[in-house]
Design a protein around this motif. Structure first.
Motif, PDB file in Angstrom:
ATOM      1  N   TRP A  63       0.831  -1.198   0.000  1.00 22.33           N
ATOM      2  CA  TRP A  63       0.000   0.000   0.000  1.00 22.33           C
ATOM      3  C   TRP A  63       0.869   1.252   0.000  1.00 22.33           C
ATOM      4  CZ3 TRP A  63      -5.356  -0.526  -0.077  1.00 22.33           C
ATOM      5  CH2 TRP A  63      -5.843  -1.810   0.177  1.00 22.33           C
ATOM      6  N   ASN A  78     -12.576   6.120  -2.271  1.00 20.48           N
ATOM      7  CA  ASN A  78     -11.325   6.773  -1.898  1.00 20.48           C
ATOM      8  C   ASN A  78     -10.309   5.783  -1.340  1.00 20.48           C
ATOM      9  OD1 ASN A  78     -12.766   6.325   0.432  1.00 20.48           O
ATOM     10  ND2 ASN A  78     -12.065   8.188   1.459  1.00 20.48           N
ATOM     11  N   LYS A  79     -10.344   4.566  -1.842  1.00 15.39           N
ATOM     12  CA  LYS A  79      -9.430   3.513  -1.428  1.00 15.39           C
ATOM     13  C   LYS A  79      -7.982   3.932  -1.640  1.00 15.39           C
ATOM     14  CE  LYS A  79      -8.341  -1.288  -2.778  1.00 15.39           C
ATOM     15  NZ  LYS A  79      -7.123  -1.020  -3.566  1.00 15.39           N
ATOM     16  N   THR A  80      -7.125   3.567  -0.687  1.00 15.45           N
ATOM     17  CA  THR A  80      -5.705   3.891  -0.776  1.00 15.45           C
ATOM     18  C   THR A  80      -5.072   3.096  -1.925  1.00 15.45           C
ATOM     19  OG1 THR A  80      -5.633   4.236   1.610  1.00 15.45           O
ATOM     20  CG2 THR A  80      -3.533   3.890   0.494  1.00 15.45           C
ATOM     21  N   PRO A  81      -4.199   3.725  -2.736  1.00 14.13           N
ATOM     22  CA  PRO A  81      -3.550   2.998  -3.841  1.00 14.13           C
ATOM     23  C   PRO A  81      -2.700   1.836  -3.322  1.00 14.13           C
ATOM     24  CG  PRO A  81      -3.274   5.369  -4.115  1.00 14.13           C
ATOM     25  CD  PRO A  81      -3.840   5.150  -2.744  1.00 14.13           C
ATOM     26  N   ASP A 138      -6.559  10.816  -7.211  1.00 16.30           N
ATOM     27  CA  ASP A 138      -5.900   9.623  -7.726  1.00 16.30           C
ATOM     28  C   ASP A 138      -4.513   9.942  -8.279  1.00 16.30           C
ATOM     29  OD1 ASP A 138      -6.642  11.096  -9.926  1.00 16.30           O
ATOM     30  OD2 ASP A 138      -8.022   9.609 -10.728  1.00 16.30           O
ATOM     31  N   SER A 168     -13.389   9.126  -9.262  1.00 17.63           N
ATOM     32  CA  SER A 168     -12.588   9.084  -8.033  1.00 17.63           C
ATOM     33  C   SER A 168     -13.146  10.119  -7.068  1.00 17.63           C
ATOM     34  CB  SER A 168     -11.110   9.383  -8.324  1.00 17.63           C
ATOM     35  OG  SER A 168     -10.922  10.731  -8.704  1.00 17.63           O
ATOM     36  N   LYS A 206      -5.884   2.507  -8.578  1.00 15.50           N
ATOM     37  CA  LYS A 206      -6.146   2.237  -7.162  1.00 15.50           C
ATOM     38  C   LYS A 206      -5.483   0.935  -6.734  1.00 15.50           C
ATOM     39  CE  LYS A 206      -8.589   5.765  -5.904  1.00 15.50           C
ATOM     40  NZ  LYS A 206      -8.107   6.692  -4.860  1.00 15.50           N
ATOM     41  N   THR A 207      -5.584  -0.068  -7.577  1.00 10.18           N
ATOM     42  CA  THR A 207      -4.909  -1.332  -7.309  1.00 10.18           C
ATOM     43  C   THR A 207      -4.314  -1.836  -8.612  1.00 10.18           C
ATOM     44  OG1 THR A 207      -6.476  -1.894  -5.557  1.00 10.18           O
ATOM     45  CG2 THR A 207      -5.143  -3.687  -6.453  1.00 10.18           C
TER      46      THR A 207
END
Length: 709
Positions: free
Chosen positions: A483, A497-500, A596, A624, A656-657
């Protein structure tokens, strides 16, 4: 439900509507570092240093307004100061109320812990169902029989104490650098350098059932009988005698207000509340600044730290000048002092001087830099003082201290700007697989940016100050991820707003290295753009810039202030209005920095004197969500030149992933000064002629998926 003035995570600032100086200034400075009734992990370091710094600032920088006998300090850990108990705080504010007269100016500063408790039954003014608290040194536990925490300063009590002063006609500036807790998950340690000024209600003995009931009550009363947003301290009364008020809030009630060792990167840095330090730094650099521009500067300086939270808020008479000052911004220069064999100037970190900044020696404050007799670099700066070391610079040899002009001045000619990206290594737990640790460590050790890219990586240990924090998470072999967390270490594992992150499975070492390098490059470009924005200053040119938002919900168009962080939703439209009020043509570029880590270049145009630009910019999408920024860059246009074009800064969003192998590294830093060298010098803007200065103005917005009903 946020109710602006009732939030303890806040900084309140009173307005001063007269251009004349107040007849008498009074100050009460409260700093609570030690809480005997609270657990050791809840003790603070910064409030005593905040208190010392604020008192020194008022005595040295605002001595014309505040006499020393009118500055009272209540703080533990400071020699001669009284203990900041609830009774002592009340007595201090009552004493000011008894002495203050119409036209006086009152400054109140509170540093310490904040928390919340259930609002009293029947109190519909608390639309979130909770009272906000400031915790004095003698804070006690929850008393269920009376429904309050013993010795807490409740928001209504603070409002009444401030109201008593304002009724006398005095103007009040009150700062609360404290906070309640946030709601995101801690994903990586911020280290000993960072502490949050929060106390969970449970630590005060408040039952969870009582807090749950308060939340339910808040939901029931939302929108029904709610008090106006500025109800904590009434903004005026019908008599017209009450002193004015402008409110600056350090954070929202669900966010954390950090204290950390500041300024970052300097030897001998001390723990301070981030908001207190940033605010004092702003008004030290710009003594005659308006509240509106001070708010813009504070937001830009927070933005340059890549902080995902907290979210400062501002309201009130924003066009008045702080402390009622009629000063104008001047060139950053200071009288030279020879003391103990050293050359010193009465300016330091609060003037944004850092080790390596360069000044010119001049024989008078009005001298042109071409007549400089020599130069020096700043060494060993403190908050308000620096030592100067003569150096060879710009063709001039290092001058002997004995050859310095009597009554000479030192003028800032180059500020240090560090454009390296500080990356904190992951924290490794014993339960993590040894193979994953060794693999990621090998990747980090071999990670070398391409030659000419301008990307400079600086690896730091776990918990050290950083621009980005790496964190390893294992949720089964299918979901091993690396992460990329913000400086606060907050981790959001799902949602818009998921962490990259980077999924490790399915990548060989070369692919993992490429993915990590690409992500760090994108982060670096955004972070350095925000750093340059901070260095350029907010709205310092002759351009008047306004953003307007047309809400999809009601079709109404409203001004979007640079001093607030409003929430925008999919379908909302943002429009730009820019007017050149100066005497010279100005080039305008508009950039958009997404949550992002994307950078979009939307517009470039030359606006001539008295010219106007009005155009639509964008419609909020559902791609985003989070903190995003509209950046307006203005430059004085050179005759016969082409319009300055900053489109080379554009870059795509960071995924994001990352699940599949990358085929390219994406856009790397261009030749724009971003990361070209580890440390760059930038010339300060102070004293520039009207219309001749460049500036970078940020409008920060918080995009959300839907209306919070």
């Amino acid at each position: 439900m946020l109710r602006n003035i009732s939030i303890v995570c806040m900084v309140l600032v009173a307005s001063w509507v007269s251009s004349a100086q107040a007849s008498t200034g009074y100050a009460l400075i409260v700093g609570v570092s030690h809480y005997p009734s609270l657990d050791e992990r809840m003790q603070l370091d910064g409030p005593k240093y905040d208190s010392e710094m604020v008192a020194a600032y008022l005595k040295k920088q605002r001595s014309g307004l505040f006499r020393q006998e009118n500055i009272k300090v209540l703080a533990d850990g400071i020699s001669g100061a009284q203990t900041p108990t609830k009774a002592a705080i009340q007595r201090g504010m009552d004493a000011i109320a008894s002495k203050a007269l119409e036209g006086d100016f009152v400054y109140l500063h509170f540093s310490g812990h904040g928390s919340q408790q259930p609002a009293r039954q029947g109190d519909l003014s608390e639309t979130d169902g909770r009272d906000e608290l400031f915790l004095p040194a003698d804070i006690g536990a929850w008393d269920d029989s009376v429904g309050t925490v013993k010795n807490a300063l409740v928001d209504d009590e603070i409002g009444q104490l401030i109201g008593n002063i304002r009724k006398k006609g005095a103007f009040v500036w009150v700062v609360f650098d404290s906070c309640h807790s946030g709601t995101v998950t801690r994903g990586a340690p911020a280290g000993e350098d960072v502490h949050m000024r929060k106390v969970e209600p449970s630590a005060l003995g408040i039952p969870q059932a009582a807090m749950d009931a308060a939340d339910r009550n808040g939901t029931k009363t939302r929108g029904k009988g709610a008090a106006p947003e500025s109800s904590f301290v009434k903004m005026g009364d019908s008599s017209g005698k009450a002193g004015g008020l402008v409110a600056f809030y350090a954070a929202q009630s669900t966010e954390q207000a950090p204290e950390m060792r500041l300024p970052q990167g300097e030897d001998g840095r001390l723990p301070h509340g981030l908001f207190t330090f940033t605010l004092l730094q702003t008004i030290t650099e710009h003594p005659g600044i308006t509240y509106r521009r001070a708010a813009q500067e504070v937001l830009q300086r927070y933005s340059a730290l890549n902080m995902d939270r907290p979210t400062p808020l501002f309201e009130g008479d924003m066009d008045s000048r702080v402390f009622g000052s009629n000063q104008v911004d001047e060139k950053p220069q200071w009288p030279i002092e020879k003391r103990g064999g050293e050359i010193r100037i009465p300016a330091g970190n609060l003037s944004r001087l850092s080790s390596g900044s360069i000044v010119a020696f001049l024989d008078s404050p009005g001298a042109d830099e071409k007549s400089a007799v020599g130069y020096a670099k700043v060494v060993n700066p403190t908050a308000m003082e620096s030592v100067l070391q003569p150096i060879e610079y710009r063709g001039k040899k290092a001058i002997s201290p004995n050859a310095l002009p009597e009554n000479g001045y030192a003028r800032l000619v180059e500020q240090k700007m560090d454009l390296s990206l500080r990356v904190a290594r992951p924290e490794w737990k014993d339960t993590y697989p040894k193979e994953a640790r060794e693999r990621i460590q090998k990747i980090m050790d071999s990670l070398k940016p391409e030659e000419g890219s301008g990307l400079r990586l600086q690896w730091v240990d776990v918990g050290q100050p950083a621009d980005i924090r790496l964190a390893y998470a294992q949720a089964g072999s299918e979901q091993e991820q690396l992460w990329l967390l913000p400086p606060t270490g907050n981790l959001v594992t799902a949602g818009a707003n998921k962490t990259p992150s980077i999924i490790l499975k399915g990548k060989d070492d070369a692919q993992l290295k490429l993915a990590l390098l690409d992500n760090l490059t994108r982060v670096a470009r955004v972070v350095n753009l925000l750093r340059v924005s901070q260095g350029m200053g907010a709205g310092s040119s002759a351009m008047e810039v306004m953003l307007k938002v047309k809400r999809k919900a009601d079709g109404i168009t409203r001004e979007l202030s640079a001093t607030s962080i409003p929430s925008l939703y999919p379908g909302d439209e943002v429009h730009l209005l820019a007017v050149n009020t100066g005497r010279k043509p100005v080039d305008v570029n508009v950039l958009f920095v997404g949550s992002d880590y994307s950078i979009s270049h939307w517009y470039k145009e030359r606006i001539h004197p008295n010219g106007k630009l009005s155009t639509g910019l964008f419609r909020v999408s559902a791609d985003s969500f989070g903190k995003e920024r509209v950046i307006v860059v203005t430059n004085e246009a050179k005759p016969e030149s082409e319009v300055v074009d900053l489109s080379f800064l554009a870059q795509k969003a960071m995924p994001k992933t990352r699940g599949n192998a990358l085929t390219g590294m994406g856009a790397l830093l261009q030749e724009a000064g971003f990361g070209g060298v580890k440390t760059r010098g930038v010339e300060p803007l102070g004293g520039a002629e009207e219309g001749g200065a460049s500036s970078i103005l940020q409008f920060i917005i918080d995009t959300a998926a839907s209306l919070d009903m």
